[in-house]
Design a protein around this motif. Structure first.
Motif, PDB file in Angstrom:
ATOM      1  N   GLY A 252      61.575  37.146  21.199  1.00  0.00           N
ATOM      2  CA  GLY A 252      61.368  36.291  22.378  1.00  0.00           C
ATOM      3  C   GLY A 252      62.032  36.498  23.591  1.00  0.00           C
ATOM      4  N   MET A 253      63.082  37.175  23.661  1.00  0.00           N
ATOM      5  CA  MET A 253      63.840  37.522  24.816  1.00  0.00           C
ATOM      6  C   MET A 253      62.965  38.583  25.474  1.00  0.00           C
ATOM      7  SD  MET A 253      66.191  36.937  26.915  1.00  0.00           S
ATOM      8  CE  MET A 253      67.128  35.662  25.862  1.00  0.00           C
ATOM      9  N   LEU A 254      62.529  39.655  24.681  1.00  0.00           N
ATOM     10  CA  LEU A 254      61.827  40.858  25.109  1.00  0.00           C
ATOM     11  C   LEU A 254      60.737  40.460  25.788  1.00  0.00           C
ATOM     12  CD1 LEU A 254      61.397  43.738  25.416  1.00  0.00           C
ATOM     13  CD2 LEU A 254      60.282  43.732  23.227  1.00  0.00           C
ATOM     14  N   SER A 255      59.890  39.174  25.309  1.00  0.00           N
ATOM     15  CA  SER A 255      58.897  38.723  25.986  1.00  0.00           C
ATOM     16  C   SER A 255      59.116  38.200  27.222  1.00  0.00           C
ATOM     17  CB  SER A 255      57.959  37.815  24.956  1.00  0.00           C
ATOM     18  OG  SER A 255      57.564  38.681  24.027  1.00  0.00           O
ATOM     19  N   PHE A 256      60.021  37.383  27.095  1.00  0.00           N
ATOM     20  CA  PHE A 256      60.725  36.866  28.382  1.00  0.00           C
ATOM     21  C   PHE A 256      60.881  37.724  29.594  1.00  0.00           C
ATOM     22  CE2 PHE A 256      64.089  34.771  30.924  1.00  0.00           C
ATOM     23  CZ  PHE A 256      63.590  33.772  31.449  1.00  0.00           C
ATOM     24  N   VAL A 257      61.773  38.837  29.084  1.00  0.00           N
ATOM     25  CA  VAL A 257      61.870  39.975  30.186  1.00  0.00           C
ATOM     26  C   VAL A 257      60.449  40.497  30.698  1.00  0.00           C
ATOM     27  CG1 VAL A 257      62.813  42.222  30.493  1.00  0.00           C
ATOM     28  CG2 VAL A 257      63.977  40.451  29.264  1.00  0.00           C
ATOM     29  N   VAL A 258      59.438  40.473  29.942  1.00  0.00           N
ATOM     30  CA  VAL A 258      58.262  41.180  30.368  1.00  0.00           C
ATOM     31  C   VAL A 258      57.604  40.311  31.401  1.00  0.00           C
ATOM     32  CG1 VAL A 258      55.973  41.676  29.504  1.00  0.00           C
ATOM     33  CG2 VAL A 258      57.837  42.549  28.245  1.00  0.00           C
ATOM     34  N   GLY A 259      57.642  38.823  30.805  1.00  0.00           N
ATOM     35  CA  GLY A 259      57.189  37.661  31.912  1.00  0.00           C
ATOM     36  C   GLY A 259      57.973  37.865  33.203  1.00  0.00           C
ATOM     37  N   LEU A 260      59.209  38.140  33.089  1.00  0.00           N
ATOM     38  CA  LEU A 260      60.139  37.959  34.596  1.00  0.00           C
ATOM     39  C   LEU A 260      59.675  39.340  35.325  1.00  0.00           C
ATOM     40  CD1 LEU A 260      63.783  37.076  33.850  1.00  0.00           C
ATOM     41  CD2 LEU A 260      62.058  35.992  34.961  1.00  0.00           C
ATOM     42  N   PHE A 261      59.369  40.430  34.617  1.00  0.00           N
ATOM     43  CA  PHE A 261      58.744  41.576  35.386  1.00  0.00           C
ATOM     44  C   PHE A 261      57.496  41.183  36.268  1.00  0.00           C
ATOM     45  CE2 PHE A 261      61.309  44.616  32.877  1.00  0.00           C
ATOM     46  CZ  PHE A 261      62.003  45.189  34.066  1.00  0.00           C
ATOM     47  N   ILE A 262      56.869  40.485  35.544  1.00  0.00           N
ATOM     48  CA  ILE A 262      55.355  40.148  35.971  1.00  0.00           C
ATOM     49  C   ILE A 262      55.636  39.094  37.452  1.00  0.00           C
ATOM     50  CG2 ILE A 262      53.088  39.120  35.677  1.00  0.00           C
ATOM     51  CD1 ILE A 262      53.365  40.071  32.742  1.00  0.00           C
ATOM     52  N   PHE A 263      56.634  38.075  37.039  1.00  0.00           N
ATOM     53  CA  PHE A 263      56.667  37.103  38.171  1.00  0.00           C
ATOM     54  C   PHE A 263      57.507  37.921  39.287  1.00  0.00           C
ATOM     55  CE2 PHE A 263      60.202  34.354  39.853  1.00  0.00           C
ATOM     56  CZ  PHE A 263      59.484  33.573  40.222  1.00  0.00           C
ATOM     57  N   TYR A 264      58.632  38.912  39.103  1.00  0.00           N
ATOM     58  CA  TYR A 264      59.160  39.635  39.950  1.00  0.00           C
ATOM     59  C   TYR A 264      58.030  40.388  40.775  1.00  0.00           C
ATOM     60  CZ  TYR A 264      61.356  43.453  42.120  1.00  0.00           C
ATOM     61  OH  TYR A 264      61.819  44.604  43.094  1.00  0.00           O
ATOM     62  N   GLN A 265      57.125  41.018  40.141  1.00  0.00           N
ATOM     63  CA  GLN A 265      55.964  41.810  40.967  1.00  0.00           C
ATOM     64  C   GLN A 265      55.216  40.744  41.861  1.00  0.00           C
ATOM     65  OE1 GLN A 265      52.760  41.639  39.123  1.00  0.00           O
ATOM     66  NE2 GLN A 265      51.955  42.394  41.275  1.00  0.00           N
ATOM     67  N   ALA A 266      54.873  39.629  41.213  1.00  0.00           N
ATOM     68  CA  ALA A 266      54.077  38.691  42.051  1.00  0.00           C
ATOM     69  C   ALA A 266      54.669  38.198  43.228  1.00  0.00           C
ATOM     70  CB  ALA A 266      53.684  37.594  40.980  1.00  0.00           C
ATOM     71  N   MET A 267      56.135  37.887  42.911  1.00  0.00           N
ATOM     72  CA  MET A 267      56.813  37.374  44.207  1.00  0.00           C
ATOM     73  C   MET A 267      56.950  38.272  45.282  1.00  0.00           C
ATOM     74  SD  MET A 267      56.995  33.934  43.739  1.00  0.00           S
ATOM     75  CE  MET A 267      58.041  33.819  45.136  1.00  0.00           C
ATOM     76  N   SER A 268      57.302  40.066  44.850  1.00  0.00           N
ATOM     77  CA  SER A 268      57.425  40.804  45.589  1.00  0.00           C
ATOM     78  C   SER A 268      56.117  41.020  46.661  1.00  0.00           C
ATOM     79  CB  SER A 268      57.724  42.140  44.981  1.00  0.00           C
ATOM     80  OG  SER A 268      58.216  43.151  45.891  1.00  0.00           O
ATOM     81  N   LEU A 269      55.078  41.219  45.753  1.00  0.00           N
ATOM     82  CA  LEU A 269      53.589  41.264  46.712  1.00  0.00           C
ATOM     83  C   LEU A 269      53.344  40.037  47.496  1.00  0.00           C
ATOM     84  CD1 LEU A 269      50.874  42.773  46.707  1.00  0.00           C
ATOM     85  CD2 LEU A 269      50.271  41.600  44.798  1.00  0.00           C
ATOM     86  N   SER A 270      53.554  38.754  46.917  1.00  0.00           N
ATOM     87  CA  SER A 270      53.766  37.735  47.827  1.00  0.00           C
ATOM     88  C   SER A 270      54.615  37.755  49.047  1.00  0.00           C
ATOM     89  CB  SER A 270      54.070  36.561  47.145  1.00  0.00           C
ATOM     90  OG  SER A 270      53.840  35.442  48.043  1.00  0.00           O
ATOM     91  N   PHE A 271      55.611  38.342  49.076  1.00  0.00           N
ATOM     92  CA  PHE A 271      56.500  38.311  50.302  1.00  0.00           C
ATOM     93  C   PHE A 271      56.103  39.479  51.110  1.00  0.00           C
ATOM     94  CE2 PHE A 271      60.559  36.613  47.716  1.00  0.00           C
ATOM     95  CZ  PHE A 271      60.024  35.304  47.902  1.00  0.00           C
ATOM     96  N   ILE A 272      55.649  40.735  50.702  1.00  0.00           N
ATOM     97  CA  ILE A 272      54.975  41.915  51.459  1.00  0.00           C
ATOM     98  C   ILE A 272      54.104  41.395  52.046  1.00  0.00           C
ATOM     99  CG2 ILE A 272      53.880  43.853  51.081  1.00  0.00           C
ATOM    100  CD1 ILE A 272      55.870  44.859  48.789  1.00  0.00           C
ATOM    101  N   GLN A 273      53.064  40.466  51.403  1.00  0.00           N
ATOM    102  CA  GLN A 273      51.734  40.231  52.281  1.00  0.00           C
ATOM    103  C   GLN A 273      51.920  39.154  53.451  1.00  0.00           C
ATOM    104  OE1 GLN A 273      48.952  39.221  49.012  1.00  0.00           O
ATOM    105  NE2 GLN A 273      48.293  41.359  49.039  1.00  0.00           N
ATOM    106  N   ARG A 274      53.226  38.601  53.075  1.00  0.00           N
ATOM    107  CA  ARG A 274      53.361  37.322  54.074  1.00  0.00           C
ATOM    108  C   ARG A 274      54.331  37.986  55.438  1.00  0.00           C
ATOM    109  NH1 ARG A 274      54.871  31.949  50.758  1.00  0.00           N
ATOM    110  NH2 ARG A 274      55.555  33.440  49.179  1.00  0.00           N
ATOM    111  N   GLN A 275      54.605  39.387  55.100  1.00  0.00           N
ATOM    112  CA  GLN A 275      55.354  39.827  56.406  1.00  0.00           C
ATOM    113  C   GLN A 275      54.801  39.616  57.851  1.00  0.00           C
ATOM    114  OE1 GLN A 275      55.673  44.074  55.233  1.00  0.00           O
ATOM    115  NE2 GLN A 275      57.268  43.877  53.911  1.00  0.00           N
ATOM    116  N   PRO A 276      53.699  39.752  57.979  1.00  0.00           N
ATOM    117  CA  PRO A 276      52.961  39.446  59.391  1.00  0.00           C
ATOM    118  C   PRO A 276      53.612  37.598  59.631  1.00  0.00           C
ATOM    119  CG  PRO A 276      51.310  40.515  58.143  1.00  0.00           C
ATOM    120  CD  PRO A 276      52.706  40.375  57.164  1.00  0.00           C
ATOM    121  N   LEU A 277      53.280  36.977  58.812  1.00  0.00           N
ATOM    122  CA  LEU A 277      53.319  35.547  58.893  1.00  0.00           C
ATOM    123  C   LEU A 277      54.742  35.127  59.296  1.00  0.00           C
ATOM    124  CD1 LEU A 277      52.568  32.408  58.922  1.00  0.00           C
ATOM    125  CD2 LEU A 277      53.011  32.481  56.449  1.00  0.00           C
TER     126      LEU A 277
END
Length: 817
Positions: free
Chosen positions: A245-270
């Motif tokens: 269960g913890m391994l699955s949670f870590v995998v989900g966190l990686f996906i969340f981190y990647q999504a938020m990082s991409l969101s922040f990068i794309q909002r750099q001009p804004l």
């Protein structure tokens, strides 16, 4: 001033709706598995507290036979009642298989003896009294009836097409757990056996309890069933569930981190525009915190709902496994637990903060002019990967240091976590370096552009690739471990179960039964096996005997031994010890050990043998040495070797007619083997299911990450089309890039998964159960997993590009601008 900034930042998701799905998906799926596993573990531990309350009244003491195949004689129970032990009641149990493949436990009770626990109820009011009258119905709990879709008056169809019932559903919550209740006479009709499986006793004064212990013969023992005892037995089972269960949670966190990082990068001009219009960094931090808090709360709520649904689906398999392995009565009535939800909330907040803190700091510390000029989109990717690689090296050093320390179950999990994280953090740096080097070294322009574009896409694919690689490694590790364990168990059972029939007679009947068997035309030989349990300072010690025949030598699964160990075992003061005893006490072949009691001192260990069915210390003696120490005591078993191509059915019928042995005392080879493998497959199906779910989470993550990333590169793709690249070429390029990412991740995940399985076997299983096994490579399972993962990722790469190339190049360019 805060709310307009929040609205401006959230407006980004109207243009890129896939990103909000990706953020929600990664955190929700990770939380759902964490909540599901935590809920199952907490529910099981709560069931241990009252799991031994088959009825609503506590019966904490259990009188059992020391040998699992023996029964408690009915005369012994009658004598207990005459001596004033009215708190004791008998129970008989048997396992049944339904026509649908469900395995259930039927428990026989004496309703008259149970009446004492219902002092305010008359005979007519007691529902269980109906069990004594034909057609001998069975009573089930309301939870089990709901799970199996049973109602009053229904019948249970067994695998031999016979009917069991009618069913009485308990509406008063008198019965707990998943076991069916019937009158003992019904079980006598089903099995034609005498005696009881267990005698349960209620609370009694200490003097009376000591008097009860003194009355027990050598073949019986009195134990107190408690929550602590069951928790210690099932600790490794729950720990493995928690790790998945913890391994699955870590995998989900990686996906969340990647999504938020991409969101922040794309909002750099804004963000750059907001900063230039007077919005301070502190106001931006508060606005982004509001956004993050809302996403965490929504994802946490959804994760709790999905987690409880997952727990409801997995609980029947967990309950059945714990029941067959540890005799734990785990109910199917899983309810919401605030402890599980609160724990998941803490973990979600901690994980979300850890995942977002660096992208947020990077965004807020960048100069506004750089953000508005789009100069930061890929600039910092290489620096981040370099920092990740340095962290990976530090974790690798820490894993090596922990490995050098004394190994425990906890240290094993720590090594595995450090190893997985170090490889995951180093993978994007490795891929980015390789792709960047190909950008300058390849001769063909399109190939150079291919790797340059792939390196640039690492800013949003890097973390998703880490999550995918982790999930693949975990899946390969679980498949390797489970496959190796199953293959080892199958071979071990085949070797150990060398006899065709196993008979457990009484000590007085054994000589006569053995002589009769040897005269039968189907029988080739009869092997004797004596067994006795001795109390030592290191816990219970099982002492077992063996004969000197070649067949008995072939049935012994030897791990290590001195030269001519079989000769020394039968012609000297030599013993062989089980692998679990060897590992726990540090015993090696050639050592001399002292055995307590009548065995005495100065025994030479001539060998170590595998014994996966026994968690206790066990030593093997020759018949001569065993009888010299324990003649007249202990339990005996007879192994019957039949001649080739002989059906044992006729011999079993004659055996039953002559000696009247109950079915619980006669087992055939195939029955024991198939039952053991069925329990094995059911138990490890849970780990396999969690591993597959983890992989699905990772594939979904990289799929949506690619969709979101490719949509954000619409202007780049439109320019390439204007420069002359066809739509088919772009689709092939998109799919091929994902194929390369996936191939590199799999190349890294294969040895990592094998190393993970090796660490689980050599440290975790060794410390938990006291035995080891040989790893088996399972290419068919790996290829199936790889095929589905690569297919889904290639579709993820081609789908957004295909959607964009359906428009004309100029229209796509205008839409992108």
């Amino acid at each position: 001033m805060l709310w307009p900034v929040v609205k401006a930042l959230l407006g980004h998701y109207r243009r890129y709706p896939l990103q909000i799905i990706l953020v929600w998906l990664g955190l929700t799926l990770g939380v759902s598995l964490l909540v599901g596993v935590t809920a199952i573990n907490n529910h099981a531990r709560q069931s241990y507290e009252h799991g031994e309350k088959l009825f609503s009244n506590p019966l904490p003491y259990r009188i059992r036979t020391k040998h699992v195949t023996h029964k408690i004689p009915q005369g012994f129970y009658v004598q207990l009642r005459r001596d004033g032990f009215s708190q004791c009641v008998p129970f008989e149990s048997t396992n049944l298989s339904t026509l649908d493949g469900e395995n259930l436990m039927l428990v026989g009770v004496d309703p008259i003896a149970m009446l004492q626990f219902h002092p305010n109820i008359t005979l007519k009011q007691l529902e269980s009294m109906a069990l004594m009258r034909p057609p001998y119905p069975i009573m089930v709990s309301s939870v089990l009836a709901e799970h199996m879709n049973w109602d009053d008056g229904d019948f249970v169809t067994l695998n031999d097409k016979s009917k069991l019932g009618p069913i009485i559903v308990d509406r008063t919550n008198t019965i707990n757990g998943t076991r069916m209740i019937a009158d003992i006479s019904l079980l006598r009709m089903l099995n034609r056996s005498s005696g009881f499986t267990v005698i349960a006793c209620g609370e009694m004064p200490k003097e009376k309890l000591n008097r009860l212990k003194d009355k027990l013969p050598n073949g019986m023992s009195l134990v107190r069933s408690s929550r602590t005892e069951l928790e210690s037995l099932t600790k490794a089972f729950h720990l493995n569930l928690s790790a998945m269960g913890m391994l699955s949670f870590v995998v989900g966190l990686f996906i969340f981190y990647q999504a938020m990082s991409l969101s922040f990068i794309q909002r750099q001009p804004l963000v750059g525009t907001l900063r230039q219009t007077g919005v301070s960094g502190w106001q931006l931090a508060k606005a982004l915190s509001v956004e993050l808090t809302g996403m965490v709360f929504i994802s946490w709520l959804c994760g709790n709902v999905f987690g409880l649904l997952l727990a409801h689906q997995l609980l029947p398999a967990v309950s059945l496994s714990l029941g067959e392995l540890y005799d734990a009565n785990v109910s199917l009535d899983l309810e919401w637990s605030w402890q599980s939800s609160l724990y998941s909330l803490y973990m979600t907040i901690i994980g979300a903060v850890c995942a977002c803190i660096w992208p947020l700091i990077r965004l807020l510390r960048s100069q506004p002019i750089r953000l508005t000029a789009r100069l930061s989109l890929v600039r910092f990717a290489g620096n981040e990967f370099t920092i990740q690689a340095l962290l990976a090296c530090a974790m690798c050093v820490a894993a090596i240091a922990v490995y050098q320390a004394p190994q425990t179950q906890t240290s094993g999990f720590a090594i595995i976590a450090l190893m997985l994280m170090s490889v995951a953090l180093f993978t994007p740096f490795l891929i980015w370096k390789v792709f960047t080097s190909f950008t300058y070294s390849m001769r063909w322009v399109k190939v150079r552009w291919f790797f340059a574009d792939a390196a640039a896409s690492m800013s949003y694919r890097g973390v998703a690739t880490m999550a995918f690689m982790l999930a693949m490694a975990a899946n390969i590790g679980v498949e390797t471990m489970v496959g190796s364990f199953r293959d080892t168990t199958d071979k071990w059972l085949t070797q150990r179960l060398a006899s065709d029939l196993y008979i457990y007679p009484s000590n007085t009947a054994a000589p006569r039964l053995s002589g009769w068997l040897q005269k039968q035309p189907e029988v080739e030989s009869v092997w004797w096996r004596w067994e006795k349990e001795e109390a030592t300072t290191n816990g219970a010690l099982q002492v077992v005997s063996t004969g000197a025949s070649e067949g008995e030598l072939d049935a012994l699964t030897v791990k290590l031994g001195v030269p001519n160990y079989w000769y020394h075992l039968h012609h000297s003061r030599g013993v062989m010890v089980s692998e679990s005893m060897s590992l726990k006490l540090g015993i090696r072949p050639g050592d001399y050990i002292n055995l307590s009691g009548r065995l005495g001192q100065g025994w030479q260990v001539v060998g170590v043998y595998y014994d996966y069915g026994n968690p206790y210390n066990q030593v093997l003696l020759s018949h001569r040495n065993w009888l010299y120490a324990f003649a007249g005591s202990g339990d005996v078993a007879l192994g019957v070797q039949l001649k080739d191509n002989v059906n044992p059915a006729g011999l079993k019928q004659r055996l039953d007619s002559v000696f009247r042995l109950s079915s619980e005392r006669v087992f055939d080879n195939s029955h024991i083997h198939s039952q053991a493998m069925r329990v094995f497959d059911r138990t490890f199906a849970i780990a396999d299911t969690l591993g597959n779910i983890t992989l699905v989470i990772a594939v979904f993550g990289i799929f949506f990450a690619t969709l979101a990333g490719e949509v954000s590169r619409q202007r780049h793709i439109s320019l390439l089309r204007c420069f002359g690249m066809s739509g088919k070429e772009l689709i092939r390029m998109g799919s091929l890039q994902l194929f390369v990412f996936c191939a590199i991740a799999i190349i890294i995940a294969m040895p990592l998964g094998l190393a993970l399985a090796s660490l689980v076997v050599d440290i975790v299983i060794k410390q938990s159960f006291g035995w080891t096994l040989e790893l088996q490579f399972i290419p068919a399972e790996y290829m199936q997993t790889i095929f589905w993962a690569m297919s889904s990722l290639m579709v993820a790469g081609a789908l957004p590009v295909y959607r964009m190339v359906r428009n004309t190049p100029m229209k796509s360019l205008r839409d992108a601008l």
